[in-house]
Design a protein around this motif. Sequence first.
Motif, PDB file in Angstrom:
ATOM      1  N   LEU A  90       2.762  -4.959 -13.746  1.00 35.85           N
ATOM      2  CA  LEU A  90       3.938  -5.115 -12.883  1.00 35.85           C
ATOM      3  C   LEU A  90       4.769  -3.836 -12.844  1.00 35.85           C
ATOM      4  CD1 LEU A  90       5.094  -8.754 -13.733  1.00 35.85           C
ATOM      5  CD2 LEU A  90       4.244  -7.918 -11.541  1.00 35.85           C
ATOM      6  N   GLU A  91       4.869  -3.156 -13.982  1.00 32.68           N
ATOM      7  CA  GLU A  91       5.602  -1.892 -14.014  1.00 32.68           C
ATOM      8  C   GLU A  91       4.886  -0.834 -13.172  1.00 32.68           C
ATOM      9  OE1 GLU A  91       8.539   0.850 -14.796  1.00 32.68           O
ATOM     10  OE2 GLU A  91       8.526  -1.327 -15.161  1.00 32.68           O
ATOM     11  N   LEU A  92       3.549  -0.849 -13.230  1.00 29.46           N
ATOM     12  CA  LEU A  92       2.756   0.080 -12.419  1.00 29.46           C
ATOM     13  C   LEU A  92       2.985  -0.177 -10.928  1.00 29.46           C
ATOM     14  CD1 LEU A  92       0.527   2.288 -12.412  1.00 29.46           C
ATOM     15  CD2 LEU A  92      -1.144   0.428 -12.339  1.00 29.46           C
ATOM     16  N   ILE A  93       2.991  -1.460 -10.538  1.00 34.18           N
ATOM     17  CA  ILE A  93       3.228  -1.821  -9.132  1.00 34.18           C
ATOM     18  C   ILE A  93       4.638  -1.399  -8.715  1.00 34.18           C
ATOM     19  CG2 ILE A  93       3.472  -3.770  -7.542  1.00 34.18           C
ATOM     20  CD1 ILE A  93       1.295  -5.203  -9.162  1.00 34.18           C
ATOM     21  N   LYS A  94       5.599  -1.643  -9.591  1.00 30.32           N
ATOM     22  CA  LYS A  94       6.984  -1.266  -9.298  1.00 30.32           C
ATOM     23  C   LYS A  94       7.099   0.237  -9.041  1.00 30.32           C
ATOM     24  CE  LYS A  94      11.473  -0.951 -11.624  1.00 30.32           C
ATOM     25  NZ  LYS A  94      12.235  -1.276 -12.848  1.00 30.32           N
ATOM     26  N   GLN A  95       6.464   1.047  -9.887  1.00 30.84           N
ATOM     27  CA  GLN A  95       6.521   2.494  -9.705  1.00 30.84           C
ATOM     28  C   GLN A  95       5.839   2.919  -8.404  1.00 30.84           C
ATOM     29  OE1 GLN A  95       8.357   4.603 -11.445  1.00 30.84           O
ATOM     30  NE2 GLN A  95       9.040   2.807 -12.609  1.00 30.84           N
ATOM     31  N   GLN A  96       4.745   2.248  -8.076  1.00 29.74           N
ATOM     32  CA  GLN A  96       4.064   2.571  -6.820  1.00 29.74           C
ATOM     33  C   GLN A  96       4.956   2.280  -5.614  1.00 29.74           C
ATOM     34  OE1 GLN A  96       2.772   0.279  -4.338  1.00 29.74           O
ATOM     35  NE2 GLN A  96       1.738   1.861  -3.131  1.00 29.74           N
ATOM     36  N   ARG A  97       5.666   1.158  -5.672  1.00 27.75           N
ATOM     37  CA  ARG A  97       6.564   0.803  -4.570  1.00 27.75           C
ATOM     38  C   ARG A  97       7.683   1.846  -4.434  1.00 27.75           C
ATOM     39  NH1 ARG A  97       2.691  -2.284  -4.218  1.00 27.75           N
ATOM     40  NH2 ARG A  97       2.853  -4.550  -3.935  1.00 27.75           N
ATOM     41  N   LEU A  98       8.269   2.236  -5.559  1.00 27.43           N
ATOM     42  CA  LEU A  98       9.342   3.220  -5.512  1.00 27.43           C
ATOM     43  C   LEU A  98       8.834   4.573  -5.025  1.00 27.43           C
ATOM     44  CD1 LEU A  98      11.224   2.307  -8.821  1.00 27.43           C
ATOM     45  CD2 LEU A  98      11.972   1.856  -6.484  1.00 27.43           C
ATOM     46  N   ASN A  99       7.614   4.937  -5.427  1.00 24.37           N
ATOM     47  CA  ASN A  99       7.028   6.191  -4.945  1.00 24.37           C
ATOM     48  C   ASN A  99       6.832   6.150  -3.428  1.00 24.37           C
ATOM     49  OD1 ASN A  99       6.957   7.251  -7.519  1.00 24.37           O
ATOM     50  ND2 ASN A  99       4.825   6.689  -7.900  1.00 24.37           N
ATOM     51  N   ARG A 100       6.421   4.977  -2.918  1.00 29.32           N
ATOM     52  CA  ARG A 100       6.241   4.840  -1.466  1.00 29.32           C
ATOM     53  C   ARG A 100       7.576   4.939  -0.734  1.00 29.32           C
ATOM     54  NH1 ARG A 100       5.075   4.881   2.107  1.00 29.32           N
ATOM     55  NH2 ARG A 100       4.281   3.119   3.251  1.00 29.32           N
ATOM     56  N   LEU A 101       8.623   4.385  -1.339  1.00 32.29           N
ATOM     57  CA  LEU A 101       9.949   4.513  -0.721  1.00 32.29           C
ATOM     58  C   LEU A 101      10.411   5.969  -0.721  1.00 32.29           C
ATOM     59  CD1 LEU A 101       9.991   1.410  -0.775  1.00 32.29           C
ATOM     60  CD2 LEU A 101      12.346   1.519  -1.574  1.00 32.29           C
ATOM     61  N   CYS A 102      10.022   6.714  -1.749  1.00 30.59           N
ATOM     62  CA  CYS A 102      10.360   8.138  -1.792  1.00 30.59           C
ATOM     63  C   CYS A 102       9.615   8.909  -0.699  1.00 30.59           C
ATOM     64  CB  CYS A 102      10.044   8.733  -3.161  1.00 30.59           C
ATOM     65  SG  CYS A 102      11.142   8.148  -4.486  1.00 30.59           S
ATOM     66  N   GLU A 103       8.399   8.497  -0.383  1.00 31.75           N
ATOM     67  CA  GLU A 103       7.663   9.120   0.721  1.00 31.75           C
ATOM     68  C   GLU A 103       8.303   8.767   2.058  1.00 31.75           C
ATOM     69  OE1 GLU A 103       3.650   7.840   0.462  1.00 31.75           O
ATOM     70  OE2 GLU A 103       3.330   8.672  -1.545  1.00 31.75           O
ATOM     71  N   GLY A 104       8.819   7.539   2.153  1.00 32.22           N
ATOM     72  CA  GLY A 104       9.525   7.107   3.356  1.00 32.22           C
ATOM     73  C   GLY A 104       8.606   6.480   4.387  1.00 32.22           C
TER      74      GLY A 104
ATOM     75  N   LYS B  61       3.097  -6.010   8.185  1.00 34.80           N
ATOM     76  CA  LYS B  61       3.376  -6.847   7.018  1.00 34.80           C
ATOM     77  C   LYS B  61       3.275  -6.027   5.743  1.00 34.80           C
ATOM     78  CE  LYS B  61       4.181 -10.912   5.171  1.00 34.80           C
ATOM     79  NZ  LYS B  61       5.462 -11.623   5.385  1.00 34.80           N
ATOM     80  N   TYR B  62       2.357  -5.078   5.711  1.00 36.08           N
ATOM     81  CA  TYR B  62       2.189  -4.223   4.532  1.00 36.08           C
ATOM     82  C   TYR B  62       3.471  -3.437   4.255  1.00 36.08           C
ATOM     83  CZ  TYR B  62       0.500  -0.387   1.590  1.00 36.08           C
ATOM     84  OH  TYR B  62       0.347   0.528   0.584  1.00 36.08           O
ATOM     85  N   GLU B  63       4.018  -2.771   5.300  1.00 38.45           N
ATOM     86  CA  GLU B  63       5.243  -1.990   5.115  1.00 38.45           C
ATOM     87  C   GLU B  63       6.408  -2.897   4.741  1.00 38.45           C
ATOM     88  OE1 GLU B  63       5.905   1.224   5.091  1.00 38.45           O
ATOM     89  OE2 GLU B  63       3.826   1.802   5.373  1.00 38.45           O
ATOM     90  N   TYR B  64       6.439  -4.095   5.312  1.00 37.17           N
ATOM     91  CA  TYR B  64       7.498  -5.057   4.957  1.00 37.17           C
ATOM     92  C   TYR B  64       7.467  -5.357   3.457  1.00 37.17           C
ATOM     93  CZ  TYR B  64       9.829  -9.598   4.554  1.00 37.17           C
ATOM     94  OH  TYR B  64      10.630 -10.642   4.158  1.00 37.17           O
ATOM     95  N   CYS B  65       6.275  -5.623   2.938  1.00 36.56           N
ATOM     96  CA  CYS B  65       6.143  -5.933   1.511  1.00 36.56           C
ATOM     97  C   CYS B  65       6.512  -4.729   0.647  1.00 36.56           C
ATOM     98  CB  CYS B  65       4.717  -6.392   1.209  1.00 36.56           C
ATOM     99  SG  CYS B  65       4.272  -7.981   1.952  1.00 36.56           S
ATOM    100  N   ILE B  66       6.065  -3.531   1.057  1.00 33.75           N
ATOM    101  CA  ILE B  66       6.376  -2.320   0.301  1.00 33.75           C
ATOM    102  C   ILE B  66       7.888  -2.141   0.185  1.00 33.75           C
ATOM    103  CG2 ILE B  66       6.340   0.209   0.416  1.00 33.75           C
ATOM    104  CD1 ILE B  66       3.738  -0.819  -0.625  1.00 33.75           C
ATOM    105  N   TRP B  67       8.588  -2.270   1.309  1.00 38.29           N
ATOM    106  CA  TRP B  67      10.030  -2.000   1.311  1.00 38.29           C
ATOM    107  C   TRP B  67      10.832  -3.105   0.631  1.00 38.29           C
ATOM    108  CZ3 TRP B  67      13.177   2.057   2.524  1.00 38.29           C
ATOM    109  CH2 TRP B  67      12.522   3.212   2.966  1.00 38.29           C
ATOM    110  N   THR B  68      10.503  -4.350   0.860  1.00 41.33           N
ATOM    111  CA  THR B  68      11.263  -5.417   0.200  1.00 41.33           C
ATOM    112  C   THR B  68      11.018  -5.391  -1.311  1.00 41.33           C
ATOM    113  OG1 THR B  68       9.470  -6.968   0.767  1.00 41.33           O
ATOM    114  CG2 THR B  68      11.412  -6.922   2.211  1.00 41.33           C
ATOM    115  N   ASP B  69       9.780  -5.079  -1.710  1.00 44.11           N
ATOM    116  CA  ASP B  69       9.491  -4.924  -3.144  1.00 44.11           C
ATOM    117  C   ASP B  69      10.271  -3.750  -3.737  1.00 44.11           C
ATOM    118  OD1 ASP B  69       7.795  -7.053  -3.368  1.00 44.11           O
ATOM    119  OD2 ASP B  69       5.952  -5.888  -3.214  1.00 44.11           O
ATOM    120  N   GLY B  70      10.225  -2.595  -3.050  1.00 43.78           N
ATOM    121  CA  GLY B  70      10.894  -1.404  -3.556  1.00 43.78           C
ATOM    122  C   GLY B  70      12.398  -1.599  -3.676  1.00 43.78           C
TER     123      GLY B  70
END
Length: 680
Positions: free
Chosen positions: A498-512, A612-621
């Motif tokens: 879960l921590e790995l997934i969380k970091q991936q989501r935050l990294n994706r938000l940093c990419e924008g 839907k993929y981007e929606y999940c990425i952003w709501t998770d992040g």
Amino acid sequence: MPPPSDIVKVAIEWPGANAQLIEFDQVLFTAHAPVLLTHIRGDIKNGTILRLAISPMRAARQLLERIQSHGIDARLEALKELAKLSADPTFATEFINMEGLATLARLVESGTQYDFGEMLAFTLTAFLELMDHGIVSWDLISVSFIKQIAGYVNQPMVDVSILQRSLAILESMVLNSHSLYQRVAQETPVAQLIAHLQVSNQEIQTYAIALINALFLKTPEDRRQVHTHTNQLTHIIRGNRPVKAEMAHQLYVLQVLTFNLLEERMMTKMDPNDQTQRDIIFELRRIAFDGDNDPSGTEKRKAIYTKDYKMLGFTNPVNPAMDFTQTPPGMLALDNMLYLAKVHQDTYIRIVLENCSREDKHECPFGRSAIELTRMLCDILQVGELPNEGCNDFHPMFFTHEHAWEEFFCVCIQLLNKTWKEMRATAEDFNKVMTVVREQITRALAMKPPSLEQLRVKLRSLSYSEILRLRQSERMSQDDFQSPPIIELRERIQPEILELIKQQRLNRLCEGSCFRKLGNRRRQEKFWFCRLSLNHKVLHYGDLDESPQGEVPFELLTDKIPVSDIKAVLTGKDCPHMKEKSALKQNKEVLELAFSVLYDPDEALNFVAPSKYEYCIWTDGLSALLGKELGSDLTRSDLDTLMSMEMKLRLLDLENITIPEAPPPVPKEPSTYNFTYSYG
């Protein structure tokens, strides 16, 4: 003296001058602000860049005066500037209140005396931007304006920028006004729009299809028909250039609207007393059994017909019309069966006679199968559903044949017959066969075959044995780590994953990510970008002229929200922009992609994710930033996948070793400990 917190150091930018760093007193500014400060959100903080500009009212007045000047160069520069400023809602309100929109309309209506390519293009751009704010109703547009815009579309040779904007204006008219739809439909022949599909410019092709779709959508259901033909779209789909996202969306919309033409037949029950409809069933029997010479005698003929209808696989052989009284699929199933019997007669006869010659328990009932298959295909292709605003999921093969739906059915009914034989199915296995066939079809469609022939190839490779192999392979990830030691291991691993997934989501938000600004219409020019700062403390965002190919530098994103100011993240119908009265509210798919960031005190940054993929990425992040659980479908899927991989890696050394349900018992204590060795 104001408290120190009211004095901040900011950079002041003024057009044509270098930025200056000053100490800024917010209390004095509130009372005596002489200029408009843009790109500020919430309180002004240290390090804020303030861009000074003249007030919207003054800018609107000056531009309006310059637009009406006699000098062509001055007018051109004014219109160019107006095209940029019109996207700002505050400026737009002031300009419209000064009758600026009416001035632009009169300039367009003036015709050839004003027809300077670049100048007209900027005028149409500004007009479109101003109308897009929804301040003025489209119903107020004059007939002469519509005729002028339609004239640009109907001309064989017209500047590309003018044609593009004219198509966009007509699309907005159609989507936003029923009365204007009728006028646009009269002034713009669909044949002329189809001609624009033959050009090499994909932007023009996209706008032309968008207008065709808008006209299609607004046409009364009893008058709708397919206007485009496969040879007009094949070169777009199969061309050397990739299909862009907006074109893919418009093709998807066209696909949905085309399939929705089937809805009426799908929801029409057969009238058992209608002789014309009964004659279609009789025609199916005649083609299958060559029944030109009917036996004499009513009772004898009735008995033979009943026997034949039973061989055709109808559930009600005495009165097969009753098989078509359930909706869906209604009469659509009968239409499909008749198409197969007439267009692919040899295939139809082979399927029917082949099953007649089998043992009774293994015969595949053609009639029942065709009806259930039609129902299944309608469900898979969502016949009758409205297009999804965020979807680009079109199937190229449906644009390669004039009767794509009917041919698709013909391919699938042969698949069903083949799978039935491979499964050695009986009547009791009917539902099992249909489940396998559905899986075969959905897996093949997911591969996006470019033609119906390629679909046949994909389906041939997805035999029943291959489906079983795929199922077994997919079950291995779940199969079945259920013993207590394995469950305990999973519980220990899960927080790491879960921590790995969380970091991936935050990294994706940093990419924008790039988001489309949605209003009353889809437009390629309106994009905005949002990304998280690398220290995870600020959300940066800003408008873009076009969709970016990669990351957007922070310097170009002029607006920002501190993460510490975020109060909540809302989704779906709770979002402010989904509560507004618009067509978006009625689209459940858009609701599923909508989310909003609330920050102090009552402001919201509103999103509609492109997928839907981007929606999940952003709501998770965003949930991770706020310290909340990640609850999206994507998180659950990623967690299952990563957990499965990690478990397999950790258990690799235990392959073929049975793991006990419980740990071995602890042995009893020895009677003495004389066997121990003492280091002394």
